[in-house]
Write an enzyme that holds these catalytic residues in place. Sequence first.
Site, PDB file in Angstrom:
ATOM      1  N   ASP A 172      48.229  44.679  19.685  1.00 13.80           N
ATOM      2  CA  ASP A 172      46.705  44.682  19.722  1.00 13.80           C
ATOM      3  C   ASP A 172      45.886  46.022  20.295  1.00 13.80           C
ATOM      4  OD1 ASP A 172      47.308  41.980  19.348  1.00 13.80           O
ATOM      5  OD2 ASP A 172      47.219  41.508  21.578  1.00 13.80           O
TER       6      ASP A 172
ATOM      7  N   MET B 107      45.528  39.550  13.840  1.00 13.69           N
ATOM      8  CA  MET B 107      45.712  39.631  15.191  1.00 13.69           C
ATOM      9  C   MET B 107      44.957  40.319  15.787  1.00 13.69           C
ATOM     10  SD  MET B 107      49.569  38.341  15.883  1.00 13.69           S
ATOM     11  CE  MET B 107      50.210  36.639  15.682  1.00 13.69           C
ATOM     12  N   GLY B 108      45.115  40.475  17.330  1.00 11.29           N
ATOM     13  CA  GLY B 108      44.339  41.485  18.146  1.00 11.29           C
ATOM     14  C   GLY B 108      43.793  40.995  19.335  1.00 11.29           C
TER      15      GLY B 108
ATOM     16  N   ASP C  36      49.182  43.515  29.067  1.00 12.37           N
ATOM     17  CA  ASP C  36      48.468  43.528  30.323  1.00 12.37           C
ATOM     18  C   ASP C  36      48.757  42.249  31.259  1.00 12.37           C
ATOM     19  OD1 ASP C  36      47.294  41.462  28.662  1.00 12.37           O
ATOM     20  OD2 ASP C  36      45.114  41.688  28.952  1.00 12.37           O
ATOM     21  N   GLY C  37      49.254  41.039  30.478  1.00 12.51           N
ATOM     22  CA  GLY C  37      49.919  39.907  31.298  1.00 12.51           C
ATOM     23  C   GLY C  37      50.882  40.320  32.315  1.00 12.51           C
TER      24      GLY C  37
ATOM     25  N   GLU D 184      41.135  37.697  14.502  1.00 14.15           N
ATOM     26  CA  GLU D 184      41.181  36.570  15.227  1.00 14.15           C
ATOM     27  C   GLU D 184      40.446  36.180  16.153  1.00 14.15           C
ATOM     28  OE1 GLU D 184      45.261  35.981  16.620  1.00 14.15           O
ATOM     29  OE2 GLU D 184      44.940  37.345  18.278  1.00 14.15           O
TER      30      GLU D 184
ATOM     31  N   THR E 297      51.937  46.600  22.911  1.00  9.19           N
ATOM     32  CA  THR E 297      51.167  45.501  22.178  1.00  9.19           C
ATOM     33  C   THR E 297      50.737  45.768  20.820  1.00  9.19           C
ATOM     34  OG1 THR E 297      49.344  44.209  22.234  1.00  9.19           O
ATOM     35  CG2 THR E 297      49.302  46.294  23.378  1.00  9.19           C
TER      36      THR E 297
ATOM     37  N   LYS F 118      55.958  33.133  28.775  1.00 10.47           N
ATOM     38  CA  LYS F 118      55.283  32.170  29.226  1.00 10.47           C
ATOM     39  C   LYS F 118      55.926  32.145  30.753  1.00 10.47           C
ATOM     40  CE  LYS F 118      55.676  29.127  25.475  1.00 10.47           C
ATOM     41  NZ  LYS F 118      55.938  27.965  24.570  1.00 10.47           N
TER      42      LYS F 118
ATOM     43  N   GLN G 280      52.704  40.328  11.314  1.00 10.34           N
ATOM     44  CA  GLN G 280      52.263  41.576  11.913  1.00 10.34           C
ATOM     45  C   GLN G 280      53.149  42.169  12.851  1.00 10.34           C
ATOM     46  OE1 GLN G 280      47.541  41.165  11.798  1.00 10.34           O
ATOM     47  NE2 GLN G 280      48.550  39.113  11.992  1.00 10.34           N
TER      48      GLN G 280
HETATM   49  O1  F6P Z   1      49.530  39.973  22.039  1.00 10.03           O
HETATM   50  C1  F6P Z   1      50.054  40.104  20.665  1.00 10.03           C
HETATM   51  C2  F6P Z   1      49.922  38.754  19.919  1.00 10.03           C
HETATM   52  O2  F6P Z   1      50.358  38.670  18.754  1.00 10.03           O
HETATM   53  C3  F6P Z   1      48.257  38.626  19.803  1.00 10.03           C
HETATM   54  O3  F6P Z   1      47.540  39.434  18.704  1.00 10.03           O
HETATM   55  C4  F6P Z   1      47.974  37.160  19.523  1.00 10.03           C
HETATM   56  O4  F6P Z   1      46.826  36.629  19.697  1.00 10.03           O
HETATM   57  C5  F6P Z   1      49.192  36.563  20.270  1.00 10.03           C
HETATM   58  O5  F6P Z   1      50.069  37.795  20.463  1.00 10.03           O
HETATM   59  C6  F6P Z   1      49.989  35.571  19.876  1.00 10.03           C
HETATM   60  O6  F6P Z   1      50.920  34.970  20.551  1.00 10.03           O
HETATM   61  P1  F6P Z   1      52.112  33.887  20.291  1.00 10.03           P
HETATM   62  O7  F6P Z   1      53.176  34.762  19.675  1.00 10.03           O
HETATM   63  O8  F6P Z   1      52.346  33.287  21.838  1.00 10.03           O
HETATM   64  O9  F6P Z   1      51.643  33.069  19.307  1.00 10.03           O
END
Ligand code: F6P
Length: 362
Positions: A142, A184-185, A118-119, A237, A140, A77, A289
């Site tokens: 993902d 996820m992904g 990437d962020g 997702e 990641t 964040k 995951q």
């Molecule tokens: O980028 C990793 C990831 O787990 C994604 O697969 C998922 O969309 C996102 O982070 C979930 O984020 P948070 O932990 O903030 O809910």
Amino acid sequence: MNRLKRIGVLTAGGDCPGLNAVIRAVTKSALEQSDMEVIGIEDGFLGLIENRIHPLTSESVSNILTVGGTILGTNNKSDPRRFAVKVNGAIEYHNVTGRCLDHLAQHRIDALVVIGGDGSMAITSDFIRLGVNCIGVPKTIDNDLYGTDVTFGFATAVSIATDALDRVHTTAASHHRVIVVEVMGRNAGWIALYSGIASGSDVILIPEIPYDINVVSNFVLDRSKRGKRFSIICVAEGARPAGGTQVVSRVDPTSADPVRLGGVGQKVAADIEAMTEIETRAITLGHVQRGGTPVAEDRVLATQFGNEAIELLKAGERGRLVVMKGRTVTHIPLEEAEGKQRLVPTDHPLIRAARHVLTCFG
Ligand code: F6P
């Protein structure tokens, strides 16, 4: 002769199996193979903003190779370029990058190793433009970071998702149900594609191939008519129906990547049950995951990546992203990856292989 004396390391974005293995490799390689000191920055860029920084030693990174999460803490964040500050009860967004640069100077940190997705790499690119020597290490589950064939954490996530898909088989077959498993992904279907194939899922839905629910329902009904009275559906997702939109579970404006996806599994399950009259259930794997011990492949990759970051700094490289190309660890300009995602190409050989074993992609 290496002129760097002190390097900082931080883990940013969502946690991911293998982060500790990278921290260990960075720290040990720097301490043992050069005269660099290593400084750990807590909770990603937040620790840099708030000046929460402490030295790392061989002892502090011992016994962490197999441990999930990150001993440094992380945060998805705190973008210093847009940092949420409460002013008179209202949220304002301030650029606090200058504060980060001050803290780097105060601790005499010559270079920063950023382990992130990437962020985090977008933030890091701005640091590079401001003259900070940064090396990026791609992280990641993902597997969607541009420039690298694979990221650490992905293999563990695939293994966990595959295990879950294998396990729901029993209930699906015994109760003659359809079971939808949402993985996820984000906008990429890599986890769904790999775990769907590994588990022999009957249907795989990924964001890159918008689905038609009629095609999925007819596929399930056909199977039922042929005596296969159950179906397993692996849905990413980020999957969405053709002409429709992704299902968003929450929006967090304080995050560099504010949209959180989730809920498409429930939607697919409800639609299939209504259209086929076959009892259908949905489960969402979520953060399971990302949890627990990394698989061997991720530990090896993370160790290579962490060591390569230090090798690059020792060689005088700046602003590079460590990547895997084929089976070789190499590096590209970090800014090259900025703002890009590595999605599943629709002509990927794995999609063809899956179609040839009669997997439906909707
Ligand atoms: O980028 C990793 C990831 O787990 C994604 O697969 C998922 O969309 C996102 O982070 C979930 O984020 P948070 O932990 O903030 O809910």
